[in-house]
Design a protein around this motif. Structure first.
Motif, PDB file in Angstrom:
ATOM      1  N   GLN A 276     -10.384   4.767  -2.953  1.00  0.00           N
ATOM      2  CA  GLN A 276     -10.757   3.847  -1.878  1.00  0.00           C
ATOM      3  C   GLN A 276     -12.171   4.181  -1.407  1.00  0.00           C
ATOM      4  O   GLN A 276     -12.425   5.275  -0.916  1.00  0.00           O
ATOM      5  N   THR A 277     -13.076   3.241  -1.606  1.00  0.00           N
ATOM      6  CA  THR A 277     -14.430   3.411  -1.083  1.00  0.00           C
ATOM      7  C   THR A 277     -14.420   3.165   0.423  1.00  0.00           C
ATOM      8  O   THR A 277     -13.878   2.156   0.884  1.00  0.00           O
ATOM      9  N   ILE A 278     -15.010   4.074   1.177  1.00  0.00           N
ATOM     10  CA  ILE A 278     -15.083   3.937   2.627  1.00  0.00           C
ATOM     11  C   ILE A 278     -16.432   3.351   3.029  1.00  0.00           C
ATOM     12  O   ILE A 278     -16.510   2.392   3.793  1.00  0.00           O
TER      13      ILE A 278
ATOM     14  N   GLU B 264     -15.863  -1.182  -8.991  1.00  0.00           N
ATOM     15  CA  GLU B 264     -16.447  -0.804  -7.703  1.00  0.00           C
ATOM     16  C   GLU B 264     -16.109  -1.828  -6.622  1.00  0.00           C
ATOM     17  O   GLU B 264     -15.881  -1.462  -5.466  1.00  0.00           O
ATOM     18  N   LEU B 265     -16.058  -3.107  -6.995  1.00  0.00           N
ATOM     19  CA  LEU B 265     -15.625  -4.133  -6.048  1.00  0.00           C
ATOM     20  C   LEU B 265     -14.192  -3.882  -5.610  1.00  0.00           C
ATOM     21  O   LEU B 265     -13.855  -3.981  -4.426  1.00  0.00           O
ATOM     22  N   ALA B 266     -13.342  -3.540  -6.582  1.00  0.00           N
ATOM     23  CA  ALA B 266     -11.936  -3.278  -6.271  1.00  0.00           C
ATOM     24  C   ALA B 266     -11.786  -2.109  -5.315  1.00  0.00           C
ATOM     25  O   ALA B 266     -10.979  -2.145  -4.373  1.00  0.00           O
TER      26      ALA B 266
ATOM     27  N   GLY C  80      -9.632  -1.706  -1.705  1.00  0.00           N
ATOM     28  CA  GLY C  80      -8.374  -0.992  -1.854  1.00  0.00           C
ATOM     29  C   GLY C  80      -7.446  -1.567  -2.893  1.00  0.00           C
ATOM     30  O   GLY C  80      -6.226  -1.621  -2.692  1.00  0.00           O
ATOM     31  N   THR C  81      -8.007  -1.997  -4.033  1.00  0.00           N
ATOM     32  CA  THR C  81      -7.162  -2.499  -5.112  1.00  0.00           C
ATOM     33  C   THR C  81      -7.700  -1.986  -6.442  1.00  0.00           C
ATOM     34  O   THR C  81      -8.440  -0.997  -6.467  1.00  0.00           O
TER      35      THR C  81
ATOM     36  N   SER D 190      -4.134  -9.841   2.578  1.00  0.00           N
ATOM     37  CA  SER D 190      -3.910  -9.746   1.138  1.00  0.00           C
ATOM     38  C   SER D 190      -5.201  -9.355   0.429  1.00  0.00           C
ATOM     39  O   SER D 190      -6.294  -9.439   0.997  1.00  0.00           O
ATOM     40  N   THR D 191      -5.086  -8.957  -0.830  1.00  0.00           N
ATOM     41  CA  THR D 191      -6.284  -8.601  -1.591  1.00  0.00           C
ATOM     42  C   THR D 191      -7.205  -9.811  -1.751  1.00  0.00           C
ATOM     43  O   THR D 191      -8.434  -9.668  -1.723  1.00  0.00           O
ATOM     44  N   GLU D 192      -6.626 -11.007  -1.908  1.00  0.00           N
ATOM     45  CA  GLU D 192      -7.463 -12.200  -2.033  1.00  0.00           C
ATOM     46  C   GLU D 192      -8.252 -12.439  -0.757  1.00  0.00           C
ATOM     47  O   GLU D 192      -9.458 -12.720  -0.792  1.00  0.00           O
TER      48      GLU D 192
END
Length: 222
Positions: free
Chosen positions: A66-68, A175-177, A181-182, A144-146
């Motif tokens: 998870q990128t913060i 990196e986008l994901a 958090g996906t 949601s992720t979307e």
């Protein structure tokens, strides 16, 4: 003494700038380098001169990341260790060739304790970091992720959003994901659907929004 122009302190009084420069050192990092493995964050505070440095958490059991933050020129870290003096269990990686200003924590704390002008720059920035963390926590819990991905696309165009504006250029799908958090295949599925609906396009490996208003209609976050 070497003279620096250090954002976000470059508009401070000349005497204050000179005081900061007196204890500041310039450090260089290579692309892909994992940073601060020798407890540097317990001793130093950093301001980015140029480049990108990723701040993230990693689950060693499942490999999920998870990128913060993705820190860029003018960003400061690690604020938590600076303020409470305790180790911060996060990881850092240089996403590209990067240069940072390194400042001893004791000197930055002294500036906080004694210099009102310094604080007028420092604390509003820290508040923006806190708001970013609050938003990240809320998004992960409620949307949601979307929805999170569409929100990220829109924030990328918002000049008022310090940590997201023009952030996505050059980032991989992985990196986008990690920003929302996906995982990569979920982002690829969302990209395919949004492109099919005529809402985004990809040109020269750069995401372009074709219809921002329709994207806004798909979510009720604003």
């Amino acid at each position: 003494m070497q003279t620096y122009t250090i954002k976000p302190f470059d508009t401070l009084d000349t005497n204050v700038q000179e005081e900061i420069e007196h204890f500041t050192k310039l450090i260089h990092f290579k692309k892909g380098e994992t940073l601060f493995s020798n407890n540097e964050l317990n001793r130093y505070f950093y301001v980015i001169q140029k480049g990108k440095i990723k701040n993230y958490q990693l689950n060693l059991e499942n490999g999920k990341e998870q990128t913060i933050f993705i820190f860029r020129a003018g960003d400061m870290f690690d604020s938590i260790t600076l303020l409470d003096g305790k180790p911060h269990d996060v990881m850092y990686e240089a996403m590209e060739e990067s240069t940072v200003y390194q400042m001893p924590l004791k000197d930055v704390r002294r500036m906080i304790e004694t210099n009102l002008e310094f604080n007028k720059k420092f604390f509003p920035y820290i508040a923006k970091q806190m708001r970013h963390l609050e938003e990240l926590s809320t998004d992960l819990s409620l949307y949601s992720t979307e929805e999170r991905f569409i929100k990220l696309l829109l924030q990328n165009l918002d000049p008022e959003n310090l940590f997201k504006y023009k952030l996505l250029q050059g980032l991989s799908n992985t990196e986008l994901a990690q920003l929302i958090g996906t995982v990569r295949h979920v982002i690829e599925r969302h990209l395919k659907k949004l492109k099919k609906d005529g809402l985004i396009d990809t040109k020269n490996k750069t995401l372009q929004l074709e219809n921002g208003n329709k994207l806004l209609e798909k979510i009720k976050l604003f």
